[in-house]
Design an enzyme around this catalytic site. Structure first.
Site, PDB file in Angstrom:
ATOM      1  N   CYS A   2       0.842  -1.188   0.000  1.00  0.00           N
ATOM      2  CA  CYS A   2       0.000   0.000   0.000  1.00  0.00           C
ATOM      3  C   CYS A   2       0.883   1.246   0.000  1.00  0.00           C
ATOM      4  O   CYS A   2       1.841   1.347   0.761  1.00  0.00           O
ATOM      5  CB  CYS A   2      -0.955   0.093   1.180  1.00  0.00           C
ATOM      6  N   ARG A  27       4.280  -0.333  -4.599  1.00  0.00           N
ATOM      7  CA  ARG A  27       3.989  -0.793  -3.237  1.00  0.00           C
ATOM      8  C   ARG A  27       2.716  -1.634  -3.159  1.00  0.00           C
ATOM      9  O   ARG A  27       2.437  -2.260  -2.135  1.00  0.00           O
ATOM     10  CB  ARG A  27       3.833   0.406  -2.300  1.00  0.00           C
ATOM     11  N   TRP A  76      -2.527  -2.925  -1.760  1.00  0.00           N
ATOM     12  CA  TRP A  76      -2.176  -4.345  -1.794  1.00  0.00           C
ATOM     13  C   TRP A  76      -3.085  -4.968  -0.740  1.00  0.00           C
ATOM     14  O   TRP A  76      -2.888  -4.765   0.453  1.00  0.00           O
ATOM     15  CB  TRP A  76      -0.710  -4.540  -1.445  1.00  0.00           C
ATOM     16  N   ASN A 102      -2.042   2.448   5.438  1.00  0.00           N
ATOM     17  CA  ASN A 102      -1.129   1.362   5.092  1.00  0.00           C
ATOM     18  C   ASN A 102      -0.827   0.621   6.383  1.00  0.00           C
ATOM     19  O   ASN A 102      -0.343   1.226   7.334  1.00  0.00           O
ATOM     20  CB  ASN A 102       0.160   1.956   4.490  1.00  0.00           C
ATOM     21  N   GLY A 103      -1.151  -0.673   6.433  1.00  0.00           N
ATOM     22  CA  GLY A 103      -0.916  -1.450   7.649  1.00  0.00           C
ATOM     23  C   GLY A 103      -2.103  -2.350   7.913  1.00  0.00           C
ATOM     24  O   GLY A 103      -2.919  -2.599   7.017  1.00  0.00           O
ATOM     25  N   GLU A 485      18.499 -17.420  -5.126  1.00  0.00           N
ATOM     26  CA  GLU A 485      18.064 -16.130  -5.658  1.00  0.00           C
ATOM     27  C   GLU A 485      17.605 -16.261  -7.121  1.00  0.00           C
ATOM     28  O   GLU A 485      16.600 -15.675  -7.519  1.00  0.00           O
ATOM     29  CB  GLU A 485      19.204 -15.104  -5.523  1.00  0.00           C
ATOM     30  N   LYS A 489      13.919 -15.238  -8.327  1.00  0.00           N
ATOM     31  CA  LYS A 489      13.706 -14.246  -9.397  1.00  0.00           C
ATOM     32  C   LYS A 489      12.791 -14.815 -10.463  1.00  0.00           C
ATOM     33  O   LYS A 489      11.857 -14.176 -10.908  1.00  0.00           O
ATOM     34  CB  LYS A 489      15.033 -13.870 -10.086  1.00  0.00           C
ATOM     35  N   GLU A 492       9.132 -15.364  -9.173  1.00  0.00           N
ATOM     36  CA  GLU A 492       8.467 -14.084  -8.883  1.00  0.00           C
ATOM     37  C   GLU A 492       7.871 -13.463 -10.133  1.00  0.00           C
ATOM     38  O   GLU A 492       6.744 -12.995 -10.116  1.00  0.00           O
ATOM     39  CB  GLU A 492       9.503 -13.067  -8.355  1.00  0.00           C
ATOM     40  N   HIS A 508      18.411 -36.717  -2.252  1.00  0.00           N
ATOM     41  CA  HIS A 508      17.603 -37.106  -1.093  1.00  0.00           C
ATOM     42  C   HIS A 508      16.124 -36.800  -1.299  1.00  0.00           C
ATOM     43  O   HIS A 508      15.399 -36.619  -0.328  1.00  0.00           O
ATOM     44  CB  HIS A 508      18.133 -36.432   0.176  1.00  0.00           C
ATOM     45  N   LYS A 608       6.559  -4.583  -3.326  1.00  0.00           N
ATOM     46  CA  LYS A 608       7.988  -4.421  -3.082  1.00  0.00           C
ATOM     47  C   LYS A 608       8.311  -4.326  -1.600  1.00  0.00           C
ATOM     48  O   LYS A 608       9.309  -4.848  -1.134  1.00  0.00           O
ATOM     49  CB  LYS A 608       8.497  -3.169  -3.797  1.00  0.00           C
TER      50      LYS A 608
HETATM   51  C1  G6P Z   1       9.474  -8.318  -0.840  1.00  0.00           C
HETATM   52  C2  G6P Z   1      10.139  -8.032  -2.172  1.00  0.00           C
HETATM   53  C3  G6P Z   1      11.475  -8.760  -2.260  1.00  0.00           C
HETATM   54  C4  G6P Z   1      12.354  -8.390  -1.068  1.00  0.00           C
HETATM   55  C5  G6P Z   1      11.646  -8.680   0.252  1.00  0.00           C
HETATM   56  C6  G6P Z   1      12.414  -8.123   1.428  1.00  0.00           C
HETATM   57  O1  G6P Z   1       9.037  -9.641  -0.799  1.00  0.00           O
HETATM   58  O2  G6P Z   1       9.305  -8.419  -3.242  1.00  0.00           O
HETATM   59  O3  G6P Z   1      12.134  -8.396  -3.460  1.00  0.00           O
HETATM   60  O4  G6P Z   1      13.545  -9.120  -1.133  1.00  0.00           O
HETATM   61  O5  G6P Z   1      10.359  -8.047   0.255  1.00  0.00           O
HETATM   62  O6  G6P Z   1      12.423  -6.726   1.336  1.00  0.00           O
HETATM   63  P1  G6P Z   1      13.482  -5.785   1.987  1.00  0.00           P
HETATM   64  O7  G6P Z   1      13.042  -4.395   1.589  1.00  0.00           O
HETATM   65  O8  G6P Z   1      13.407  -5.992   3.469  1.00  0.00           O
HETATM   66  O9  G6P Z   1      14.814  -6.139   1.441  1.00  0.00           O
END
Ligand code: G6P
Length: 613
Positions: A2, A27, A76, A102-103, A485, A489, A492, A508, A608
């Site tokens: 948000c 956001r 969101w 937001n929250g 990672e 990626k 996502e 395993h 994000k």
């Molecule tokens: C969200 C984002 C990720 C990020 C994670 C942690 O899930 O989509 O890309 O790695 O938050 O965010 P931060 O701002 O704490 O690194």
């Protein structure tokens, strides 16, 4: 998670709010809305399910609203599915108070039932509407005291919030309040802003302050007054934002993610080069005394998402350099696992946004248990940065794409710097080794440029594999950390099912999922483990997998004897490999998602900055 923006001034608020929302859309993007006080028509609210464009089209298509004070929100969803009615702003029953939030208000149900018992009618399923209705309820008991009503509401609610509030009875005021969700104030001549982050206001002002938990602000066109929870006036420090608005624009790229991938050499240089002087790592901003380091019992790395994956790589790096135990934990787990933390524990908190609620809460818990907190943060002035004992910023600039790239790379860079700096103080790294790593560190940006220059090859591999239903990543040690990672990626942004496995662990269980034609991305950059990983490559090949290998230039030929394709990265010090290997992983995910026509910068269901638990 948000985005909120509020404006009060002498110009039309609606276009300014929409522009601000366009900067905050990363956001949250399942619905958006604005509320503006029109002196003739009263509070005007336009909101709609869908991307911000839907709202902008409604406004452009004739729903013009006039007024110089207003609120905007991009959502969101948490409580209540994405829908027009659940979109913010939410308005009280009499239509005179509007709120963006937001929250999460945890006790909203209890308050809702209380108000319903008093005859209040609700129209949405959200927790936020409860706040608008409760405000009206208190305001009616003591008319003409909007601030008093806000304070009463804040005492009654539990949870996390950043609020923007306007009222038809006080059109010369914009009220802001925060607890555990970010909120900044922007200062201009004859106008003021509240916003979730500076990107929403940078076009109009560079002068900002950061609200702290429990603070309330009353903004007018010409003044800002901030209060603490006891309603005592508070003087806020003003900060100048020093980056240009172009940093938060696409600059000719189709997607922010592509731009941010390409910016990595610069981001790495900006983060590392000023901190290396005459061959030595200089961290003037770090106050860790050597006595503390000697006594330190362990490093506890706390993070979420990609930042956690940096933590995974950091474990290997820091344990090797410091010869101290390093534990990596997901922030959401840390809080509830009764962690073993002492006053000799260093909590290393990694966060791009500096606002992730799980990370923030875990950090506070670590502090409460006695740990010293060192954070690696990208967003200047964010809550985690401000509450840490020490903070080292990653100078990546604003990162807009939801899937992180340049922030990840700069976080890794800071890990190397911390490792080298502390190892030198502790005497756990030899002079020659130290020099070799520092020399290589300075070459990393050029080597990343080399990989980026060959991105056409990765685009080609993406065109072969973009339709695969499931993709596996394997590697050992730091290669495994990069695999995690790479897999994240990919899933996502392309929505392809993917898993990352420590290569030796594959047998395993997960190997049962390998079928003829399954794609396995095998990371085998770590020289000492190359042969070991290659034996796992042979195992999956014998079960019919297609293997896309990643290794250093010197081993490309050897890997090519078994793998179907090989992506070479330049040779470097083994410790720094993740900085190179991650780049083809980012590019692969990007090009696969591009081929699949995905919404790369705003993947479904994600946001994000995750400011709810
Ligand atoms: C969200 C984002 C990720 C990020 C994670 C942690 O899930 O989509 O890309 O790695 O938050 O965010 P931060 O701002 O704490 O690194």
């Amino acid at each position: 998670m948000c985005g909120i923006v509020g404006f009060i001034g002498r110009e039309e608020a609606a276009p300014i709010l929409l522009e601000g929302l366009s900067r905050l859309e990363y956001r949250g993007y399942d619905s958006a809305g604005i509320a503006v006080y029109d002196p003739e028509e009263g509070l005007q609210v336009v909101k709609a399910k869908g991307r911000l464009q839907v709202l902008s089209d409604i406004v452009a298509g004739g729903k013009t609203i006039h007024g110089t004070v207003g609120l905007g929100h991009t959502r969101w969803a948490t409580h209540g599915e994405p829908s027009d009615v659940n979109s913010h702003p939410h308005v009280s029953e009499d239509g005179r108070i509007a709120v963006v939030h937001n929250g999460i208000i945890e006790n909203y149900m209890e308050i809702k039932e209380y108000l319903q018992g008093k005859g209040v009618k609700f129209v949405s399923q959200t927790d936020t509407e409860v706040v608008a209705q409760l405000l009206e309820y208190y305001y009616k008991k003591q008319p003409d005291d909007l601030l008093g009503a806000v304070v009463k509401v804040l005492h009654r609610i539990q949870g996390a919030y950043a609020f923007g509030i306007i009222s038809a009875d006080h059109p010369d005021q914009l009220v802001a309040a925060r607890k555990d969700s970010p909120l900044i104030l922007g200062y201009g001549k004859g106008f003021h802003f509240l916003a979730s982050d500076v990107t929403a206001v940078i076009r109009y002002t560079r002068e900002v302050s950061y609200l702290d938990d429990g603070e309330i602000a009353v903004l007018t066109a010409d003044s800002v007054q901030v209060y603490n929870a006891l309603l005592e006036p508070v003087e806020k420090e003003h900060h100048q934002v020093d980056w240009e608005i172009s940093a938060a624009e696409k600059g000719g790229y189709e997607h922010f993610m592509a731009k941010e991938i390409m910016e990595q050499p610069k981001a790495f240089r900006d983060t590392v080069f000023p901190r290396i002087q005459e061959g030595q790592v200089v961290l003037d901003d770090l106050q860790l005394p050597v006595e503390y380091l000697r006594e330190m019992d362990k490093v506890y790395i706390i993070a979420c998402g990609s930042s956690y994956h940096v933590g995974m790589a950091a474990k290997y790096t820091l344990e090797k350099l410091l010869r101290k135990p390093v534990e990596v934990t997901l922030a959401s787990e840390f809080r509830y696992c009764d962690p073993i933390v002492t006053d000799r524990t260093l909590a290393l908190v990694i966060s791009q946004s500096g606002e992730t609620i799980d990370t923030l809460a875990a950090m506070r818990e670590a502090k409460r248990l006695g740990a010293r907190v060192l954070s690696i943060v990208n967003v200047v002035g964010s809550t985690i940065a401000r509450e840490s004992d020490d903070v080292l910023y990653t100078w990546a600039g604003p990162e807009i794409a939801v899937a992180t790239t340049k922030a990840y790379s700069t976080q890794l860079a800071v890990v190397y710097l911390i490792g080298l700096y502390c190892a030198k103080l502790l005497g756990t790294v030899g002079e020659e080794e130290y020099r070799a790593i520092v020399d290589e560190l300075l070459l990393i940006p050029t080597k990343i440029e080399e990989i980026l220059a060959n991105r056409g090859d990765i685009q080609y591999f993406a065109s072969i594999y973009f339709n695969h239903p499931s993709i596996f990543f394997i590697g050992r040690n730091i290669d495994y950390a990069v695999g995690l990672e790479g897999s994240l990626k990919l899933k996502e942004i392309s929505y392809i099912h993917s898993e990352a496995y420590a290569a030796g662990e594959l047998k395993h269980g997960t190997i049962s999922l390998i079928e003829p034609g399954t794609l396995v991305v095998a990371l085998a950059g770590h020289g000492k483990l190359f042969e070991k990983t290659m034996s796992n490559v042979v195992e999956v090949k014998s079960r019919g997998a297609d293997v896309l290998g990643v290794t250093t230039a010197g081993r490309t030929e050897q890997m090519g004897k078994t793998a179907d394709h090989v992506i070479p990265v330049p040779d470097t010090h083994p410790m720094l490999l993740p900085s190179l290997e991650v780049v083809p992983m980012q590019l692969f995910a990007y090009y696969v998602a591009l081929q699949r026509g995905c919404d790369i910068d705003k993947p479904r269901n994600l946001a994000k900055s995750v400011t709810v638990e």
